[in-house]
Each structure stands twice: as C-alpha cells, then as structure tokens.
Design an enzyme around this catalytic site. Structure first.
Site, short mmCIF file in Angstrom:
data_model
loop_
_atom_site.label_atom_id
_atom_site.label_comp_id
_atom_site.label_asym_id
_atom_site.label_seq_id
_atom_site.Cartn_x
_atom_site.Cartn_y
_atom_site.Cartn_z
CG ASP A 52 -0.27 -0.02 2.70
OD1 ASP A 52 0.62 -0.91 2.59
OD2 ASP A 52 -0.69 0.73 3.46
CD GLU B 95 4.12 0.56 6.90
OE1 GLU B 95 4.94 0.81 7.92
OE2 GLU B 95 3.70 1.46 6.17
ZN ZN Z 1 6.61 2.19 4.52
#
Ligand code: ZN
Length: 378
Positions: free
Chosen positions: A71, A131
């Site tokens: 992401d 994340e």
């Molecule tokens: Zn990162």
C-alpha cells in the site's frame, strides 16, 4: 524482467491504503509462481485486499523472510510534476508514488525471484496491505504465518533506509478519545456535564505522563529523544461562551521506546478517568469517555545479538547500525521471535511527498544485496 520494468508495473497499480490491492498481488503472485514459489493468499475481511505469502526452499521453521508492504499513501493535495501512478525515468531517478516506500524493494525482490528460488533454506516473501494506516495487514498475517509453520530466524524489512542497516525504531500508538457530557446553560455549571472540561483534564493528565516518561528512559536508549513521547495532536469541542459543551474530542499519540511504557500510560489514564473524570460528568445520564485505537505499531528494540544484522552486514558490506523515527512492521516480526533489521532502497526523506523517487543506484544496491543473499542460501 528488470527491477525497473517491474517497478513501472507496480507503480501503475494505485494501491493507496483505502483501495484494493488484489490486482497488484495477482501480478506479484504470477512472478513468484513462475519462479517456483508456493503461494498463500490471505484475504482481508473486506474482500478487496489481501496479504500474499510466497515460499521457496524447504518447508518448516527457520530461514529468511523478506517483508514488504504494497500500500502507498494518498496523492491528494500534492503537486506532482507528472502522473504519480506512471513511472517517470529521469535517467538516475525513478519518480512515482511508492517508488521509495516501498515498491522499489518489492520490485527488486520480484526481479530476484528466479535466483532466490534456488535457496536450500526456507526463504519467504510477504507482501502486506494497510501498513501505512497502522500495519493492519501484517498484524492479521502474524498468526496465519504460525499456522503455515513459517517461523523465520531472520527477517529483512525493505523499508527505505538508503540501504543502511536499521535495527531499532520506536513504536507508534494513535488514539482518539471522545468525551460525552450534558449540555446546559453556562450560568448553571452544576446542572450540566462539561465535556470540554473533562477533555482538558485528560490532556493535562497526558502532559503529566509525558513528563513522567522522561524519567523512565532506559539507561542506554538509542533513540532521540531517548524516552517515550506523547503528543496531543487535536483537541476540540463546544460551540460558544455560554453553553456547557456536551461533546469534546482529543487525538493523541505515543511513541514507546520499550515494553511497559504503553501499559504504564494506559493504566494511569484508566485510573484517572475512573477516579477524577467520570465523577466530573456525573450529572449526565449518558456520560462516557470512549477511546478508539487508530493504530498500535510495535517498536523494534535493538538487540546486542542480532543474526539479521550480521547477515545484512555481510551482504551489504556495511557495519554501522542506525535507528529511525518511523514505525514499521519490523516490531511485529520481532515480537514473533525473529531477528529483524530494516534495509531497503530509497531515503525516507523522499517518501510520502510529491515527486517521490528512488534512485537507480539505490535499486542496484538492493538487487546486489538480494543476489548475495541468494548465493548465501544456495
Ligand atoms: Zn513504508
């Protein structure tokens, strides 16, 4: 395919954290499968995202795990010189959202997959979702890895460190607190329950805790500042001078330097809320102080004995280790019992911004590290 060609394909998937990542994972799975990897798709409950686990070499515990998130942060409001989701190659720099954080590393790993496939030890690649919004994908993945009998001895997280070896970072915990009281006329404070007053007391308690944490700093803390910090990021509530406010909101974060500090803060807040704040709101029938956890990213604690550091030092020829101020998935792997370092291409100063880039030199250094890793494991 070269790492640069793969990076161009990866950048073209607009995998901002609030959007699907399945198309990118299919692309990565195709590369890894063709190299001979055994694959596990671990879908998220939302159905539009997943984590991908790929394994080379023998099954079982031990070996090495290469970790990356797929992401990226949004581009809204940023002034890019070119389309952020089309790789722009200036010769020595590759521009695009995620080039640095951290599709550059993922591209190098996919390009090295045929080489890594020769490993005689367990060698895993994990690609995670979400994340950037609190390591949600990695947190969901950890128990699943144990179920797959994946317990690497060594984990390399390819976050952008300029290919330096990083063996420590603070944790990062974010919370939003809402205070619900009872509205009333300003002239009769005792007939209402002032949510802003409760929020102000709560904020003062956080400031006291921030001071107390300084004296809890570990003797040889590698961090700057060396103690656990607290920041009050937003405090709002109420409408005007003469109305008792029924609602207030407070956003705050804490960056723990060690185990125990978070529990110390949470216990102090719980006690303060119970003994001081809730009595303040007693006039309100629905009085409440509710905390929402936005994210809790575990810290990465430097270890004197760290086989991951020793391995990556041999692979990169670098001896020094560093700590960084940003949180990553590394702490979760450390909690699971692995030796962990961060080492990846690109510099964090170029991440999350307009015209994010990774240099071709950094990508080449990363590819070289992975080639040496493949040699070592062969
Ligand atoms: Zn990162």
């Amino acid at each position: 395919m070269t790492a640069t060609a793969i990076l161009a394909d990866l950048v073209a998937f607009p995998t901002v954290s609030d959007r699907p990542n399945l198309a990118l994972l299919d692309y990565a799975a195709d590369h890894l499968h063709r190299a001979g990897a055994r694959l596990h798709h671990l879908p998220a409950p939302c159905g539009t995202k997943a984590n991908l686990v790929a394994s080379f070499g023998p099954d079982g515990p031990g070996g090495v795990l290469l970790s990356g998130h797929v992401d990226v942060v949004p581009v809204d409001g940023q002034n890019w010189a070119s389309d952020p989701f089309t790789l722009r190659d200036s010769g020595d720099r590759l521009y695009g959202r995620g080039t640095c954080d951290m599709k550059g590393f993922v591209a190098c790993v996919l390009a090295a997959a045929p080489d890594l496939a020769q490993s005689r030890q367990p060698l895993h690649v994990t690609l995670t979702h979400d994340e950037e919004v609190g390591c949600l994908g990695a947190r969901a993945m950890m128990p699943r890895l144990a179920g797959l009998n994946i317990a690497p001895e060594i984990v390399i997280v390819g976050e952008p460190t300029g290919m330096e070896i990083v063996d420590g970072h603070k944790g990062c915990c974010e919370y939003s607190v809402t205070f619900s009281g009872l509205e009333g006329h300003g002239s009769t404070p005792d007939l209402g329950a002032n949510a802003v007053a409760a929020a102000a007391r709560y904020a003062a308690c956080l400031l006291d805790l921030a001071e107390a944490l300084k004296s809890r700093a570990p003797a040889a803390s590698p961090f700057d500042p060396p103690w656990t910090t607290i920041n009050i990021g937003r405090l709002s509530g109420g409408s005007t001078h003469n109305v008792i406010p029924a609602r207030a909101e407070l956003d705050w974060e804490m960056r723990p330097v060690r185990d125990g500090d978070a529990a110390f803060v949470h216990e102090a807040l719980r006690a303060f809320t119970e003994t001081t704040l809730m009595p303040m709101l007693r006039a309100a029938p629905g009085a409440a102080i509710a905390t929402t956890t936005i994210g809790e990213v575990a810290g990465l604690t430097p270890q004197a004995d760290n086989p991951a550091r020793d391995l990556v030092a041999r692979l990169t020829g670098r001896n020094a280790t560093h700590t960084v101020p940003f949180g990553t998935e590394a702490g979760l792997f450390q909690q699971a019992g692995a030796a962990v370092v961060l080492c990846g291409p690109g510099h964090i100063a170029q991440a999350h911004k307009a015209d994010e880039y990774v240099s071709t030199d950094q990508l080449a250094q990363c590819s070289q590290m992975l080639a040496r890793l493949a040699q070592t494991l062969r």
